[in-house]
Design a protein around this motif. Sequence first.
Motif, PDB file in Angstrom:
ATOM      1  N   PRO A 149     -48.955 -48.498 -33.292  1.00  0.00           N
ATOM      2  CA  PRO A 149     -48.639 -49.335 -34.667  1.00  0.00           C
ATOM      3  C   PRO A 149     -49.643 -50.449 -35.066  1.00  0.00           C
ATOM      4  O   PRO A 149     -50.298 -51.054 -33.919  1.00  0.00           O
ATOM      5  CB  PRO A 149     -47.545 -50.151 -34.248  1.00  0.00           C
ATOM      6  N   SER A 150     -50.265 -50.359 -36.372  1.00  0.00           N
ATOM      7  CA  SER A 150     -51.226 -51.286 -36.819  1.00  0.00           C
ATOM      8  C   SER A 150     -50.908 -51.437 -38.149  1.00  0.00           C
ATOM      9  O   SER A 150     -50.631 -50.454 -38.692  1.00  0.00           O
ATOM     10  CB  SER A 150     -52.642 -50.951 -36.315  1.00  0.00           C
ATOM     11  N   ARG A 151     -51.420 -52.548 -38.722  1.00  0.00           N
ATOM     12  CA  ARG A 151     -51.099 -52.709 -40.248  1.00  0.00           C
ATOM     13  C   ARG A 151     -51.891 -51.842 -41.055  1.00  0.00           C
ATOM     14  O   ARG A 151     -53.069 -51.736 -40.905  1.00  0.00           O
ATOM     15  CB  ARG A 151     -51.576 -54.275 -40.517  1.00  0.00           C
ATOM     16  N   VAL A 152     -51.114 -51.387 -41.918  1.00  0.00           N
ATOM     17  CA  VAL A 152     -51.885 -50.372 -42.714  1.00  0.00           C
ATOM     18  C   VAL A 152     -51.898 -51.075 -44.284  1.00  0.00           C
ATOM     19  O   VAL A 152     -51.024 -51.501 -44.723  1.00  0.00           O
ATOM     20  CB  VAL A 152     -51.224 -49.052 -43.010  1.00  0.00           C
ATOM     21  N   GLU A 153     -53.322 -51.103 -45.001  1.00  0.00           N
ATOM     22  CA  GLU A 153     -53.405 -51.876 -45.848  1.00  0.00           C
ATOM     23  C   GLU A 153     -53.736 -51.136 -47.195  1.00  0.00           C
ATOM     24  O   GLU A 153     -54.035 -51.715 -48.383  1.00  0.00           O
ATOM     25  CB  GLU A 153     -54.832 -52.704 -45.642  1.00  0.00           C
ATOM     26  N   GLY A 154     -53.721 -49.584 -47.161  1.00  0.00           N
ATOM     27  CA  GLY A 154     -54.026 -48.982 -48.180  1.00  0.00           C
ATOM     28  C   GLY A 154     -53.694 -47.559 -47.851  1.00  0.00           C
ATOM     29  O   GLY A 154     -53.935 -46.793 -46.764  1.00  0.00           O
ATOM     30  N   VAL A 155     -53.515 -46.762 -48.824  1.00  0.00           N
ATOM     31  CA  VAL A 155     -53.393 -45.362 -48.540  1.00  0.00           C
ATOM     32  C   VAL A 155     -53.783 -44.297 -49.898  1.00  0.00           C
ATOM     33  O   VAL A 155     -54.176 -45.047 -51.073  1.00  0.00           O
ATOM     34  CB  VAL A 155     -51.961 -44.808 -48.462  1.00  0.00           C
ATOM     35  N   ALA A 156     -54.394 -43.049 -49.694  1.00  0.00           N
ATOM     36  CA  ALA A 156     -54.884 -42.388 -50.964  1.00  0.00           C
ATOM     37  C   ALA A 156     -54.555 -40.567 -50.181  1.00  0.00           C
ATOM     38  O   ALA A 156     -54.468 -40.390 -48.921  1.00  0.00           O
ATOM     39  CB  ALA A 156     -56.411 -42.371 -50.816  1.00  0.00           C
ATOM     40  N   LEU A 157     -54.167 -40.084 -51.028  1.00  0.00           N
ATOM     41  CA  LEU A 157     -53.848 -38.566 -51.061  1.00  0.00           C
ATOM     42  C   LEU A 157     -54.803 -37.702 -51.640  1.00  0.00           C
ATOM     43  O   LEU A 157     -55.050 -38.098 -53.007  1.00  0.00           O
ATOM     44  CB  LEU A 157     -52.661 -38.165 -51.459  1.00  0.00           C
ATOM     45  N   GLU A 158     -55.341 -36.641 -51.048  1.00  0.00           N
ATOM     46  CA  GLU A 158     -56.312 -35.766 -51.602  1.00  0.00           C
ATOM     47  C   GLU A 158     -55.863 -34.244 -51.318  1.00  0.00           C
ATOM     48  O   GLU A 158     -55.299 -34.007 -50.266  1.00  0.00           O
ATOM     49  CB  GLU A 158     -57.593 -36.029 -51.048  1.00  0.00           C
ATOM     50  N   TRP A 159     -55.738 -33.421 -52.516  1.00  0.00           N
ATOM     51  CA  TRP A 159     -55.250 -31.955 -52.031  1.00  0.00           C
ATOM     52  C   TRP A 159     -56.217 -31.332 -53.142  1.00  0.00           C
ATOM     53  O   TRP A 159     -55.542 -30.928 -54.014  1.00  0.00           O
ATOM     54  CB  TRP A 159     -54.091 -31.897 -52.494  1.00  0.00           C
TER      55      TRP A 159
END
Length: 290
Positions: A149-159
């Motif tokens: 576990p660790s702090r997640v600060e952003g996400v992005a999806l690519e397809w």
Amino acid sequence: MSDAEQQKVVNLDRGLFFVNYRSAEDSLSPPHVTVAPALGHERRMEIILHPDATEPTLWEPNSGLVVRVTTPGTLQVQVQPMRLGGSQAAVVRIEPIQSGRARVVTAQSESLGLHANATTEGLKVLGHVAGRGDVTVGPNAWIAGPTAPSRVEGVALEWPEKPVGLDIRYAVQFANGQAGSGRMVPLGAYAGTRGRALPITGVVLEMSGTDELEFVAEAGFLNAPTLRAVGKRVVLSGPTNREPLVGIRIGIERIAAAEQVAAPMKPRKPAGSGRVRVFRSRPRQESPVT
């Protein structure tokens, strides 16, 4: 097809699958389920029986068998009542037995460019993890998560190979209404921050333009149980909506919808009415989509 049987077909990719007879409407006289390769597909698959079984028939719920598919082919699932005029309603799940990478049980379809053997391979999920930077994984793989576990600060999806007509948007939420919180962005865009030590407290995923796919996502929030959500729109957040996101994994799968089998040539009597439902398995904590 006669009044005394129902049948549907399921297209299977190469792999190993567990055919699981889960339940029946009539528990006292449940119908029996027989599986067999479609005509001409006998060399594409092998049915593996229990050592005490002599035929590929499941006589009651909570029984199963294994199908080994060497070349993509079609499996027939036939349901017959236990007695004349008996129930024909049964729920059968086709569960892929994974080996290395995930595969998807596919239903025959040509809409939105989804061909019979289409999968969601090519989907990539990026997460910005505190102390590690950007981490990119495939579908259904953890970014941070239960074991790290660790702090997640952003996400992005690519397809890049997504089906034509499919639209995907997503957003992240921050505590205290920070700028950008809840703003939906399109596929390929980054939602969140980098280098600001600003934790995410929620993730929203949405899709439109198809009736065949849905999100299957899990998220871990600090000091909270892992949350799982399935659907065309999913919202992931902790119990108080303030817990930092410390792990996430996102997948896109075909909807495990119960399908009505084709009607027989002759009308059925009400006592013998029913349907066979054959669909992908979900973990026990969620209900099947019908």
